[in-house]
Design a protein around this motif. Sequence first.
Motif, short mmCIF file in Angstrom:
data_model
loop_
_atom_site.label_atom_id
_atom_site.label_comp_id
_atom_site.label_asym_id
_atom_site.label_seq_id
_atom_site.Cartn_x
_atom_site.Cartn_y
_atom_site.Cartn_z
N SER A 340 0.86 -1.19 0.00
CA SER A 340 0.00 0.00 0.00
C SER A 340 0.89 1.23 0.00
O SER A 340 1.85 1.33 0.78
CB SER A 340 -0.92 0.01 1.23
OG SER A 340 -1.77 1.14 1.21
N GLU A 398 -2.05 -1.23 -3.79
CA GLU A 398 -3.03 -0.27 -3.33
C GLU A 398 -2.39 1.11 -3.31
O GLU A 398 -1.24 1.27 -2.90
CB GLU A 398 -3.51 -0.62 -1.93
CG GLU A 398 -4.54 0.36 -1.37
CD GLU A 398 -4.96 0.01 0.04
OE1 GLU A 398 -6.13 -0.37 0.23
OE2 GLU A 398 -4.10 0.11 0.96
N VAL A 400 -3.35 4.90 -1.87
CA VAL A 400 -4.27 5.63 -1.00
C VAL A 400 -4.13 7.12 -1.32
O VAL A 400 -3.16 7.78 -0.92
CB VAL A 400 -3.98 5.36 0.48
CG1 VAL A 400 -4.99 6.11 1.36
CG2 VAL A 400 -4.03 3.87 0.78
N ALA A 447 -8.95 4.93 -1.25
CA ALA A 447 -8.02 3.83 -1.50
C ALA A 447 -8.50 3.03 -2.70
O ALA A 447 -9.67 2.66 -2.78
CB ALA A 447 -7.90 2.93 -0.28
N LYS A 449 -7.26 -0.17 -5.68
CA LYS A 449 -6.35 -1.29 -5.93
C LYS A 449 -6.24 -1.55 -7.43
O LYS A 449 -7.16 -1.25 -8.19
CB LYS A 449 -6.86 -2.56 -5.24
CG LYS A 449 -6.84 -2.56 -3.75
CD LYS A 449 -7.16 -3.95 -3.20
CE LYS A 449 -8.50 -4.48 -3.68
NZ LYS A 449 -8.81 -5.81 -3.11
#
Length: 479
Positions: A340, A398, A400, A447, A449
Amino acid sequence: MRMGLLAPCTPGHSPSRRRLLAGVAAGLVLPGAALGAASPRVHSHILVAGKGRQRLDPELPDDTETWSYNGQVPGPLIRLGQGERLAVDFRNELAEGSAIHWHGLRIDNAMDGVVGMTQESVLPGESFRYEFTVPDAGTYWYHAHQRSSEQVGRGLYGVLVVDEPEPPDVDRDVILVLDDWRLDETGRIHPSFGNLHDITHEGRIGNWLTVNGRGSETIRVGAGDRLRLRLVNTANSLVMILTLPPWQAWVVSLDGMPLPEPWQVRSELVLSPGQRMDVITDVPAEPGMDATLDFRDRGQVIPLVGFAPADRPGKPPREEPPRALPPNPVRPAAAVPDASTPLVMRGGAMGDLDRADYQGEMLDIRALARLGMVWAQNGVIDKPAAPLLSAPLGSTQEIVFENRTAWFHGMHLHGHHFEVPGTMAGTAESGTVLRDTVLIPPRERLAVKFLADNPGDWLLHCHMLEHQTGGMVTWIRVG
């Protein structure tokens, strides 16, 4: 009558000017430059970037000088089937370098059209050949990707449609290319590209709306017709807030990617610059003379497309809603990401930015403003030397997004599609959708993906093109 600039906006903003009616001819077929296929599965085109003239505003005395592909805005429609191959010979007849980006297409990195990353600039008088296979059906577009805010703002864009092997059951397939233009009182494109006010605020907002580069046209529809509307927002910065006629309508695809099930339209449709939306709608038995697709904001309504009854017999409307389009071969991201990465956006007017790294030097906001570089991502302005993230091939990543600015940002990732959670504006549905461009509201966090399955170096930037000009650009590395 002199037209004022569109008022500053949140999605959306509203043209504070005279009422417009822009439309599209029935069954639009934009003239192309197809040369005939070299084989049954290769489609060959020539695109020439140069100056042209077009009547954007029929109430002004003369045509407007544009920059365009093959002398027309939008450029030639490119249309081929899913899995087929496209070959485009691009020739640059502008007085500056250029390149073509194939927005939303998951193609080979070398064909992505990003100057300084995937190719060199195509200089005046030079040519470049783009050739790739299109893996996904859907609605896409192509546009200039060097000094994009001015080159796109002057008209260097067109639509690319990839047809499904089994298209949906519709009577009409209509392309609606939405744009706004900043014109002076004579109808010329205002030369105020790259001014600091536009860069630090919401971008270059125009004072004239067009659909397919035209005005004062309508679509003639028969009672009972089922229409597929392909909406494409090519504006530099204007978020399009749209309402359809009060007919049954369903969103079936976003940014070229089919929804698992059609979503019934219950309110406004929102399109960030760069985004596309496919809508299927049923014309009722009595369509009426006042049916329009409208741009709406702050209580104002501007008709963009008029739907008028066709001079032919109608038929009973369909009883069943449309089926879902066949899915594209996009592998889903893993439920739990492998990594992430935060992406914190600061800057612009009323922004949370005192200083930032620009080309390896830490500068304060006054020095940055003098350079016109006012948007930072993770404290860095403009494309950094190191990628935002390095993703092993096949990993789930991911990102964010945290928007600490006062403005909307339409973040576009090249070569991939995000999985975006949440409720989509214009429907009563929620869930996960695939988008290549995602709109991040001010002061909000989102967020997303994606499966990093397309190797290469890929740009990630704001598609409010003046924000890109002002430094909101980064990149990722896959593989």
